[in-house]
Design a protein around this motif. Sequence first.
Motif, PDB file in Angstrom:
ATOM      1  N   LEU A 180       0.833  -1.209   0.000  1.00  0.00           N
ATOM      2  CA  LEU A 180       0.000   0.000   0.000  1.00  0.00           C
ATOM      3  C   LEU A 180       0.867   1.258   0.000  1.00  0.00           C
ATOM      4  O   LEU A 180       0.553   2.235  -0.675  1.00  0.00           O
ATOM      5  CB  LEU A 180      -0.949   0.003   1.197  1.00  0.00           C
ATOM      6  CG  LEU A 180      -2.163  -0.903   1.092  1.00  0.00           C
ATOM      7  CD1 LEU A 180      -2.950  -0.884   2.394  1.00  0.00           C
ATOM      8  CD2 LEU A 180      -3.054  -0.492  -0.060  1.00  0.00           C
ATOM      9  N   GLY A 181       1.946   1.222   0.774  1.00  0.00           N
ATOM     10  CA  GLY A 181       2.870   2.357   0.801  1.00  0.00           C
ATOM     11  C   GLY A 181       3.496   2.614  -0.562  1.00  0.00           C
ATOM     12  O   GLY A 181       3.597   3.760  -1.005  1.00  0.00           O
ATOM     13  N   LEU A 182       3.908   1.541  -1.235  1.00  0.00           N
ATOM     14  CA  LEU A 182       4.475   1.691  -2.575  1.00  0.00           C
ATOM     15  C   LEU A 182       3.443   2.215  -3.571  1.00  0.00           C
ATOM     16  O   LEU A 182       3.755   3.040  -4.428  1.00  0.00           O
ATOM     17  CB  LEU A 182       5.052   0.359  -3.053  1.00  0.00           C
ATOM     18  CG  LEU A 182       6.346  -0.082  -2.370  1.00  0.00           C
ATOM     19  CD1 LEU A 182       6.713  -1.483  -2.816  1.00  0.00           C
ATOM     20  CD2 LEU A 182       7.464   0.895  -2.667  1.00  0.00           C
ATOM     21  N   LEU A 183       2.224   1.750  -3.454  1.00  0.00           N
ATOM     22  CA  LEU A 183       1.160   2.213  -4.334  1.00  0.00           C
ATOM     23  C   LEU A 183       0.873   3.700  -4.125  1.00  0.00           C
ATOM     24  O   LEU A 183       0.753   4.463  -5.086  1.00  0.00           O
ATOM     25  CB  LEU A 183      -0.109   1.391  -4.106  1.00  0.00           C
ATOM     26  CG  LEU A 183      -1.307   1.728  -4.963  1.00  0.00           C
ATOM     27  CD1 LEU A 183      -1.021   1.379  -6.416  1.00  0.00           C
ATOM     28  CD2 LEU A 183      -2.528   0.990  -4.473  1.00  0.00           C
ATOM     29  N   ILE A 184       0.795   4.119  -2.873  1.00  0.00           N
ATOM     30  CA  ILE A 184       0.548   5.525  -2.566  1.00  0.00           C
ATOM     31  C   ILE A 184       1.708   6.392  -3.042  1.00  0.00           C
ATOM     32  O   ILE A 184       1.502   7.461  -3.625  1.00  0.00           O
ATOM     33  CB  ILE A 184       0.284   5.706  -1.056  1.00  0.00           C
ATOM     34  CG1 ILE A 184      -1.059   5.074  -0.694  1.00  0.00           C
ATOM     35  CG2 ILE A 184       0.324   7.174  -0.654  1.00  0.00           C
ATOM     36  CD1 ILE A 184      -1.307   4.958   0.792  1.00  0.00           C
ATOM     37  N   LEU A 185       2.936   5.927  -2.830  1.00  0.00           N
ATOM     38  CA  LEU A 185       4.108   6.667  -3.289  1.00  0.00           C
ATOM     39  C   LEU A 185       4.107   6.800  -4.807  1.00  0.00           C
ATOM     40  O   LEU A 185       4.379   7.866  -5.351  1.00  0.00           O
ATOM     41  CB  LEU A 185       5.383   5.982  -2.815  1.00  0.00           C
ATOM     42  CG  LEU A 185       6.699   6.621  -3.249  1.00  0.00           C
ATOM     43  CD1 LEU A 185       6.827   8.003  -2.624  1.00  0.00           C
ATOM     44  CD2 LEU A 185       7.863   5.739  -2.865  1.00  0.00           C
ATOM     45  N   GLY A 186       3.779   5.731  -5.501  1.00  0.00           N
ATOM     46  CA  GLY A 186       3.717   5.771  -6.957  1.00  0.00           C
ATOM     47  C   GLY A 186       2.670   6.756  -7.453  1.00  0.00           C
ATOM     48  O   GLY A 186       2.922   7.528  -8.386  1.00  0.00           O
ATOM     49  N   PHE A 202       1.541   9.366  -5.882  1.00  0.00           N
ATOM     50  CA  PHE A 202       2.028  10.704  -5.561  1.00  0.00           C
ATOM     51  C   PHE A 202       3.043  11.173  -6.599  1.00  0.00           C
ATOM     52  O   PHE A 202       2.961  12.311  -7.084  1.00  0.00           O
ATOM     53  CB  PHE A 202       2.654  10.696  -4.163  1.00  0.00           C
ATOM     54  CG  PHE A 202       3.325  11.978  -3.792  1.00  0.00           C
ATOM     55  CD1 PHE A 202       2.587  13.078  -3.404  1.00  0.00           C
ATOM     56  CD2 PHE A 202       4.706  12.093  -3.832  1.00  0.00           C
ATOM     57  CE1 PHE A 202       3.200  14.264  -3.059  1.00  0.00           C
ATOM     58  CE2 PHE A 202       5.336  13.267  -3.503  1.00  0.00           C
ATOM     59  CZ  PHE A 202       4.587  14.361  -3.112  1.00  0.00           C
ATOM     60  N   LEU A 203       3.987  10.298  -6.941  1.00  0.00           N
ATOM     61  CA  LEU A 203       5.011  10.674  -7.908  1.00  0.00           C
ATOM     62  C   LEU A 203       4.408  10.919  -9.290  1.00  0.00           C
ATOM     63  O   LEU A 203       4.774  11.886  -9.967  1.00  0.00           O
ATOM     64  CB  LEU A 203       6.092   9.591  -7.981  1.00  0.00           C
ATOM     65  CG  LEU A 203       6.963   9.458  -6.744  1.00  0.00           C
ATOM     66  CD1 LEU A 203       7.891   8.265  -6.883  1.00  0.00           C
ATOM     67  CD2 LEU A 203       7.748  10.729  -6.490  1.00  0.00           C
ATOM     68  N   ILE A 204       3.504  10.084  -9.704  1.00  0.00           N
ATOM     69  CA  ILE A 204       2.866  10.269 -11.007  1.00  0.00           C
ATOM     70  C   ILE A 204       2.089  11.571 -11.039  1.00  0.00           C
ATOM     71  O   ILE A 204       2.179  12.346 -11.984  1.00  0.00           O
ATOM     72  CB  ILE A 204       1.956   9.072 -11.340  1.00  0.00           C
ATOM     73  CG1 ILE A 204       2.814   7.848 -11.652  1.00  0.00           C
ATOM     74  CG2 ILE A 204       1.027   9.395 -12.504  1.00  0.00           C
ATOM     75  CD1 ILE A 204       2.021   6.574 -11.782  1.00  0.00           C
ATOM     76  N   ARG A 205       1.355  11.834  -9.981  1.00  0.00           N
ATOM     77  CA  ARG A 205       0.527  13.046  -9.938  1.00  0.00           C
ATOM     78  C   ARG A 205       1.381  14.311  -9.963  1.00  0.00           C
ATOM     79  O   ARG A 205       1.027  15.300 -10.602  1.00  0.00           O
ATOM     80  CB  ARG A 205      -0.331  13.017  -8.683  1.00  0.00           C
ATOM     81  CG  ARG A 205      -1.374  14.087  -8.672  1.00  0.00           C
ATOM     82  CD  ARG A 205      -2.325  13.884  -7.510  1.00  0.00           C
ATOM     83  NE  ARG A 205      -2.589  15.152  -6.916  1.00  0.00           N
ATOM     84  CZ  ARG A 205      -2.685  15.397  -5.634  1.00  0.00           C
ATOM     85  NH1 ARG A 205      -2.551  14.421  -4.782  1.00  0.00           N
ATOM     86  NH2 ARG A 205      -2.926  16.577  -5.178  1.00  0.00           N
ATOM     87  N   ASN A 206       2.523  14.290  -9.289  1.00  0.00           N
ATOM     88  CA  ASN A 206       3.333  15.498  -9.195  1.00  0.00           C
ATOM     89  C   ASN A 206       4.294  15.687 -10.360  1.00  0.00           C
ATOM     90  O   ASN A 206       4.607  16.819 -10.705  1.00  0.00           O
ATOM     91  CB  ASN A 206       4.110  15.515  -7.884  1.00  0.00           C
ATOM     92  CG  ASN A 206       3.213  15.824  -6.718  1.00  0.00           C
ATOM     93  OD1 ASN A 206       2.301  16.624  -6.838  1.00  0.00           O
ATOM     94  ND2 ASN A 206       3.440  15.184  -5.600  1.00  0.00           N
ATOM     95  N   PHE A 207       4.775  14.623 -10.966  1.00  0.00           N
ATOM     96  CA  PHE A 207       5.769  14.778 -12.023  1.00  0.00           C
ATOM     97  C   PHE A 207       5.168  14.710 -13.418  1.00  0.00           C
ATOM     98  O   PHE A 207       5.760  15.189 -14.368  1.00  0.00           O
ATOM     99  CB  PHE A 207       6.873  13.737 -11.868  1.00  0.00           C
ATOM    100  CG  PHE A 207       7.711  13.977 -10.652  1.00  0.00           C
ATOM    101  CD1 PHE A 207       8.485  15.112 -10.537  1.00  0.00           C
ATOM    102  CD2 PHE A 207       7.707  13.079  -9.611  1.00  0.00           C
ATOM    103  CE1 PHE A 207       9.250  15.350  -9.419  1.00  0.00           C
ATOM    104  CE2 PHE A 207       8.472  13.304  -8.483  1.00  0.00           C
ATOM    105  CZ  PHE A 207       9.249  14.444  -8.385  1.00  0.00           C
ATOM    106  N   ILE A 208       4.003  14.152 -13.570  1.00  0.00           N
ATOM    107  CA  ILE A 208       3.344  14.120 -14.866  1.00  0.00           C
ATOM    108  C   ILE A 208       2.443  15.342 -15.019  1.00  0.00           C
ATOM    109  O   ILE A 208       1.939  15.630 -16.092  1.00  0.00           O
ATOM    110  CB  ILE A 208       2.532  12.805 -15.020  1.00  0.00           C
ATOM    111  CG1 ILE A 208       3.418  11.597 -14.840  1.00  0.00           C
ATOM    112  CG2 ILE A 208       1.829  12.730 -16.364  1.00  0.00           C
ATOM    113  CD1 ILE A 208       4.485  11.432 -15.897  1.00  0.00           C
ATOM    114  N   ASP A 209       2.269  16.077 -13.952  1.00  0.00           N
ATOM    115  CA  ASP A 209       1.378  17.240 -13.923  1.00  0.00           C
ATOM    116  C   ASP A 209       1.732  18.267 -14.987  1.00  0.00           C
ATOM    117  O   ASP A 209       0.863  18.948 -15.502  1.00  0.00           O
ATOM    118  CB  ASP A 209       1.433  17.856 -12.530  1.00  0.00           C
ATOM    119  CG  ASP A 209       0.431  18.957 -12.329  1.00  0.00           C
ATOM    120  OD1 ASP A 209      -0.552  19.009 -13.074  1.00  0.00           O
ATOM    121  OD2 ASP A 209       0.633  19.766 -11.413  1.00  0.00           O
ATOM    122  N   GLY A 210       2.982  18.409 -15.320  1.00  0.00           N
ATOM    123  CA  GLY A 210       3.390  19.377 -16.341  1.00  0.00           C
ATOM    124  C   GLY A 210       3.479  20.802 -15.826  1.00  0.00           C
ATOM    125  O   GLY A 210       3.490  21.739 -16.600  1.00  0.00           O
TER     126      GLY A 210
END
Length: 68
Positions: free
Chosen positions: A21-27, A29-37
């Motif tokens: 669950l921690g890895l899923l939440i971290l993933g 978070f990273l996708i949301r913040n770095f793919i945001d543009g």
Amino acid sequence: MHFMYGYGSIWPMICMIIVWLGLLILGCFLIRNFIDGGHRSKRILKERFVRGEIDKEEFERLKSILKD
């Protein structure tokens, strides 16, 4: 010896679920913040301009930096 047959403690399974669950939440978070543009940065910049914290020249300069 009975731990080998699945009759042991439930804690290892709970710990593994927490790790996944921690890895899923971290993933997420990273996708949301770095793919945001940079949309969040542009929104904050516009809010600062509307509130009068920065002038038009500073707004244009920062906006051009965000495009790069």
